[in-house]
Write an enzyme that holds these catalytic residues in place. Structure first.
Site, PDB file in Angstrom:
ATOM      1  CG  ASN A 111      -0.329   0.702   2.263  1.00  0.00           C
ATOM      2  OD1 ASN A 111      -0.507   2.027   2.408  1.00  0.00           O
ATOM      3  ND2 ASN A 111       0.228   0.135   3.375  1.00  0.00           N
ATOM      4  CG  PHE A 115      -0.798   9.406   6.640  1.00  0.00           C
ATOM      5  CD1 PHE A 115      -0.843   8.230   6.875  1.00  0.00           C
ATOM      6  CD2 PHE A 115       0.167  10.176   7.227  1.00  0.00           C
ATOM      7  CE1 PHE A 115       0.130   7.569   7.922  1.00  0.00           C
ATOM      8  CE2 PHE A 115       1.157   9.902   8.077  1.00  0.00           C
ATOM      9  CZ  PHE A 115       1.148   8.400   8.316  1.00  0.00           C
ATOM     10  CB  SER A 175       3.525   6.111   7.205  1.00  0.00           C
ATOM     11  OG  SER A 175       3.175   5.981   5.993  1.00  0.00           O
ATOM     12  CG  ASN A 177       3.025   4.669   1.860  1.00  0.00           C
ATOM     13  OD1 ASN A 177       3.744   4.407   0.961  1.00  0.00           O
ATOM     14  ND2 ASN A 177       2.238   3.680   2.368  1.00  0.00           N
ATOM     15  CB  THR A 178       3.823  10.796   4.914  1.00  0.00           C
ATOM     16  OG1 THR A 178       2.408  10.284   5.021  1.00  0.00           O
ATOM     17  CG2 THR A 178       3.960  12.378   5.201  1.00  0.00           C
ATOM     18  CE  LYS A 214       2.122   0.728  12.998  1.00  0.00           C
ATOM     19  NZ  LYS A 214       0.738   0.443  12.619  1.00  0.00           N
ATOM     20  CG  ASN A 243       3.841   1.533   9.800  1.00  0.00           C
ATOM     21  OD1 ASN A 243       2.937   0.899   8.739  1.00  0.00           O
ATOM     22  ND2 ASN A 243       3.331   2.774  10.371  1.00  0.00           N
TER      23      ASN A 243
HETATM   24  C1  LIG Z   1      -3.511  -0.576   3.408  1.00  0.00           C
HETATM   25  C2  LIG Z   1      -2.757  -0.335   4.752  1.00  0.00           C
HETATM   26  C3  LIG Z   1      -2.847   0.793   5.299  1.00  0.00           C
HETATM   27  C4  LIG Z   1      -2.256   1.184   6.505  1.00  0.00           C
HETATM   28  N1  LIG Z   1      -2.162   2.113   7.059  1.00  0.00           N
HETATM   29  C5  LIG Z   1      -1.688   2.745   8.229  1.00  0.00           C
HETATM   30  C6  LIG Z   1      -1.925   3.836   8.754  1.00  0.00           C
HETATM   31  O1  LIG Z   1      -2.572   4.576   8.281  1.00  0.00           O
HETATM   32  N2  LIG Z   1      -1.175   4.054   9.790  1.00  0.00           N
HETATM   33  C7  LIG Z   1      -0.383   3.097  10.561  1.00  0.00           C
HETATM   34  O2  LIG Z   1       0.272   3.301  11.661  1.00  0.00           O
HETATM   35  N3  LIG Z   1      -0.036   1.865   9.819  1.00  0.00           N
HETATM   36  C8  LIG Z   1      -0.608   1.639   8.773  1.00  0.00           C
HETATM   37  N4  LIG Z   1      -0.886   0.461   8.194  1.00  0.00           N
HETATM   38  C9  LIG Z   1       0.357  -0.492   8.705  1.00  0.00           C
HETATM   39  C10 LIG Z   1      -0.322  -1.646   9.665  1.00  0.00           C
HETATM   40  O3  LIG Z   1      -0.921  -0.944  10.768  1.00  0.00           O
HETATM   41  C11 LIG Z   1       0.445  -2.687  10.193  1.00  0.00           C
HETATM   42  O4  LIG Z   1       1.464  -2.101  10.833  1.00  0.00           O
HETATM   43  C12 LIG Z   1       1.244  -3.093   9.104  1.00  0.00           C
HETATM   44  O5  LIG Z   1       0.485  -3.505   8.046  1.00  0.00           O
HETATM   45  C13 LIG Z   1       1.747  -4.664   9.624  1.00  0.00           C
HETATM   46  O6  LIG Z   1       0.948  -5.450  10.087  1.00  0.00           O
HETATM   47  P1  LIG Z   1       0.073  -6.610   9.081  1.00  0.00           P
HETATM   48  O7  LIG Z   1       1.098  -7.534   8.524  1.00  0.00           O
HETATM   49  O8  LIG Z   1      -0.784  -7.362  10.150  1.00  0.00           O
HETATM   50  O9  LIG Z   1      -0.751  -6.036   8.089  1.00  0.00           O
HETATM   51  C14 LIG Z   1      -1.476   0.142   6.951  1.00  0.00           C
HETATM   52  C15 LIG Z   1      -1.342  -0.911   6.431  1.00  0.00           C
HETATM   53  C16 LIG Z   1      -2.258  -1.261   5.388  1.00  0.00           C
HETATM   54  C17 LIG Z   1      -1.928  -2.666   4.580  1.00  0.00           C
END
Ligand SMILES: Cc1cc2nc3c(=O)[nH]c(=O)nc-3n(C[C@H](O)[C@H](O)[C@H](O)COP(=O)(O)O)c2cc1C
Length: 346
Positions: A111, A115, A175, A177-178, A214, A243
């Site tokens: 992804n 934000f 993140s 992506n910022t 985080k 993350n």
């Molecule tokens: C589509 C998507 C959007 C995410 N958006 C955020 C976000 O806005 N803020 C954040 O702290 N983590 C975000 N994450 C990260 C998740 O909170 C998590 O840290 C990461 O996906 C690892 O966990 P997982 O393997 O169980 O998905 C996002 C993950 C995905 C897949």
């Protein structure tokens, strides 16, 4: 196979963001239903962390419910806590689409949402009515156009609105992506950020509210050690790790080549599991019990969660596995954890 397993091929025919929006449309209707189940969590799963009591260690990671629109549903599915956000102080659209890609053959998500946020004011208003018995965390970020040097002001602006209506706050400095956001993890940037946030917490009379940080999985081991010392010295309440990763090396060929065709973004899901665990173990070692750590990254089975808790994590958060395994996952994980706890007792 459960219902979600049967429907998954159909759901996955939609582009991921369209499927997400459809699921949220349906979810909002379910939330209005007066008879959503009220899961009872076995006492053996209760956890205390940073002064809060969690009915189960299982929580929803940030990024799925960015605007806190489906809290009753998450509670009904068995989550003990939900981290809403990332919320930015002002509304912003995020990156252009397509910005979300799934690879079901590997349980992997890419992804670069960037934000997309309705902004702190709208989300704070929505949080004024929250289901009881669910711990809600507010994950905060900065707006894209805010220069790196003014990041603290953005986090503070979002905090003023969100902190009073949540149980804990998580600062997202991880993140990918910022642009520039992850630079805030450097000790010389992190120190003033944490100090500024803790000052504001005191000013608002919220000293007892936990403030978490985080982290990304893409930090060198020595950087992790340095961050731990900064976090402990500052006096924050805990860490969340991890993350998403920028490391394409976690994906085996030939899938890696396909992932690379989709462009920039963070990877999550099964392939992240080992890397996230390694980072967590390093952090836990450096922490020496001084602060609690919330495990996140690639957790998809009860065994994964059990391992993370066994390593010393206080809680566990899930995102990608829910997309691939469906809404029954949390109940199944809970049953698995109870069975494992019973086995270790005998
Ligand atoms: C589509 C998507 C959007 C995410 N958006 C955020 C976000 O806005 N803020 C954040 O702290 N983590 C975000 N994450 C990260 C998740 O909170 C998590 O840290 C990461 O996906 C690892 O966990 P997982 O393997 O169980 O998905 C996002 C993950 C995905 C897949």
């Amino acid at each position: 196979m459960d219902l979600y397993g049967a429907l998954r091929p159909l759901i996955f025919r939609f582009d991921p963001e369209t499927a997400h929006n459809l699921a949220f449309w349906l979810g909002e209707r379910l939330c209005a239903w007066p008879r959503l189940p009220e899961p009872a969590h076995p006492a053996a799963l209760h956890r205390s962390a940073f002064g809060l009591d969690f009915p189960t260690p299982l929580g929803l990671a940030a990024g799925l419910d960015k605007g806190a629109t489906l809290l009753p549903l998450w509670k009904a599915l068995g989550f003990g806590h939900v981290e809403i956000g990332t919320v930015t102080p002002r509304p912003q659209p995020g990156n252009p689409r397509p910005r979300l890609f799934r690879f079901p053959q590997a349980g992997l998500i890419l992804n670069r949402m960037g934000f997309n946020s309705e902004g702190a004011e709208v989300v704070a208003r929505r949080l004024q009515s929250r289901p009881a018995g669910l711990i809600v965390g507010g994950n905060l970020g900065k707006n894209k156009e805010t220069p790196e040097g003014q990041a603290l002001e953005d986090y503070r602006a979002a905090y003023r609105l969100i902190a009073p209506v949540v149980d804990y706050v998580a600062l997202n400095v991880s993140s990918p992506n910022t642009p520039g956001l992850r630079n805030l993890q450097a000790p010389e940037a992190l120190k003033p950020l944490l100090a500024g946030m803790l000052d504001l917490r005191r000013e608002l009379g919220l000293e007892r509210q936990p403030l978490l940080l985080k982290l990304a999985p893409d930090l060198a081991p020595e950087d992790l050690d340095a961050i731990v010392e900064v976090a402990v010295a500052a006096g924050i309440s805990g860490l969340i790790a991890t993350n998403t990763t920028l490391d394409r090396g976690i994906v085996a060929e030939p899938l890696r080549a396909l992932v690379e065709t989709k462009g920039a973004g963070g990877l999550s899901g099964v392939p992240l599991k080992a890397k996230a665990r390694e980072v967590r173990r390093r952090l836990l070692h450096a922490l020496r019990g001084r602060l609690p750590l919330v495990a996140c990254g690639g957790l998809g089975t009860a065994e994964d969660v059990h391992d993370a808790l066994d390593d010393g994590a206080a809680l566990a958060q899930i995102y990608s596995a829910l997309i691939f395994q469906g809404p029954g996952l949390i109940r199944r994980m809970e049953q698995g954890l109870v069975a494992m706890a019973a086995r270790t007792r005998t």
